[in-house]
Design an enzyme around this catalytic site. Structure first.
Site, short mmCIF file in Angstrom:
data_model
loop_
_atom_site.label_atom_id
_atom_site.label_comp_id
_atom_site.label_asym_id
_atom_site.label_seq_id
_atom_site.Cartn_x
_atom_site.Cartn_y
_atom_site.Cartn_z
NE ARG A 199 -6.56 62.12 126.64
CZ ARG A 199 -5.89 61.12 127.20
NH1 ARG A 199 -6.06 59.88 126.76
NH2 ARG A 199 -5.03 61.35 128.18
CE LYS A 249 -4.87 56.92 138.22
NZ LYS A 249 -4.61 57.91 137.15
CG ASP A 267 -2.64 59.97 129.91
OD1 ASP A 267 -2.37 60.24 128.73
OD2 ASP A 267 -3.37 59.02 130.24
NE ARG A 323 -15.26 57.68 133.49
CZ ARG A 323 -15.97 56.63 133.07
NH1 ARG A 323 -15.42 55.43 133.03
NH2 ARG A 323 -17.22 56.79 132.67
NE ARG A 333 -1.94 59.67 126.07
CZ ARG A 333 -2.59 58.53 125.81
NH1 ARG A 333 -2.58 58.03 124.60
NH2 ARG A 333 -3.24 57.91 126.78
CG ASN A 347 -1.09 55.84 128.62
OD1 ASN A 347 -1.92 55.03 128.97
ND2 ASN A 347 -1.09 57.10 129.03
CE LYS A 351 -4.66 53.76 135.10
NZ LYS A 351 -4.62 52.83 133.94
CD GLU A 394 -3.40 56.44 133.14
OE1 GLU A 394 -3.19 55.88 132.06
OE2 GLU A 394 -4.51 56.42 133.72
#
Length: 315
Positions: free
Chosen positions: A224, A159, A272, A232, A209, A282, A124, A280
């Site tokens: 997504r 979050k 993201d 979400r 993504r 990842n 994050k 984000e």
């Protein structure tokens, strides 16, 4: 080559969508010997980092997809590559695992992603290194500062910094409904640091993504898309994945971050992106390989194993 995968138990794999399985299948297809061990299989013994690892043979049967040998204690340096695919939680056990892997590197192991790089890049918080691509964001445990951020932006996502799969994400709209409860719960009464971001309306079109391998973007993202009023888009939270070509902004973000992160030892990164904003970075076990390959026809696993082989040639 001998390629070992540090991953969660094989019995839990959903091979129709698991990215680690796609990596294994591509490596085996090329004639590489593949091995598996779990984090708890690692030890420091007589000065060497070892793992009780089993060799894996893929059967091609969806219901009974592998055979494995008995586990054998093996120094990690004896493998040509160790692929770190342990899923979060990123707790102290995970951190201890990165310390062992880092020590193994000093004993000759080639680990992807590099354990020190994983440890240094909170998924994050790492976006703060690239503010030109982020929506207004605050990271703090201070309840007053979080309330002030909401008062300024009116529609805010809160979050935790250590969640995955969309866990613990809350949206508080202009009416401030449950604002105090959300902040108190996530910060544990002001003792735990969290992130707040201005809500990005484009989430309705998907949380994209964008995979970056060896510093270069995969040409397709997996959007997504949230379902049934959800905020979400995570697949684990019920989002529906739709592969689509990268937008110009997606590519700008990926081509800016890719070389920087690759130089730090991050061979595989999952960015993201919502709308035009990076949300984000990842680095632990980025996924979506199979969804992109199945829908867009681009072989992500082949690109990844190509990158591993190229990295080993340079080593």
């Amino acid at each position: 080559m001998k390629i070992a995968f540090l991953a969660d138990p094989l019995a839990g794999f959903k091979i129709y969508k698991d990215s680690t399985f796609a990596m294994m299948r591509e490596a085996a297809k090329r004639g590489h010997a593949i091995y598996h061990f779990e984090q708890g299989d690692m030890s420091l013994s007589n000065g060497a980092v070892v793992a009780n690892a089993a060799q894996i043979h893929l059967t091609g049967d969806a219901d009974d997809w592998y055979r494995s040998t008995d586990k054998v204690e093996t120094a990690l340096g004896e493998f040509d590559a160790v692929i770190q695919r342990k899923d979060p939680p990123f707790d102290m056990e995970y951190v201890y695992g990165t310390y062992l892997l880092e020590l193994a590197e000093s004993q000759g192991a080639q680990v992807f992603n590099k354990p020190a790089a994983i440890r240094s890049h909170n998924e994050k918080l790492s976006i703060a290194q690239f503010p030109q691509f982020t929506t207004p964001t605050v990271v703090t445990s201070n309840v007053t500062r979080l309330r002030d951020f909401h008062a300024e932006h009116r529609d805010v996502i809160f979050k935790p910094l250590d969640g995955m799969g969309g866990a613990g994400i809350f949206r508080v709209k202009d009416d401030g409904m449950n604002l105090g409860s959300v902040i108190e719960t996530l910060t544990e009464e002001g003792t735990r640091t969290i992130m707040a971001q201005r809500y990005i309306p484009e989430i309705v079109k998907g949380d994209k993504r964008v995979l970056v391998i060896g510093g270069k973007p995969v040409p397709f993202a997996l959007a997504r898309i949230p379902q049934a009023g959800e905020v979400r888009g995570n697949l684990a939270a019920g989002g529906v994945g739709v592969a689509q070509p990268l937008t110009a902004r997606d590519r700008e973000i990926a081509e800016t971050l890719g070389p920087i992160l690759a130089a730090r030892g991050l061979l595989l990164v999952g960015l993201d992106v919502i709308g035009d904003y990076l949300t984000e970075v990842n680095v632990t076990s980025p996924t979506c390989f199979q969804e992109i390959t199945d829908q867009a026809g681009f072989d992500v696993a082949a690109m990844f194993i190509d990158a591993v082989e190229a990295a080993l040639e340079r080593a």
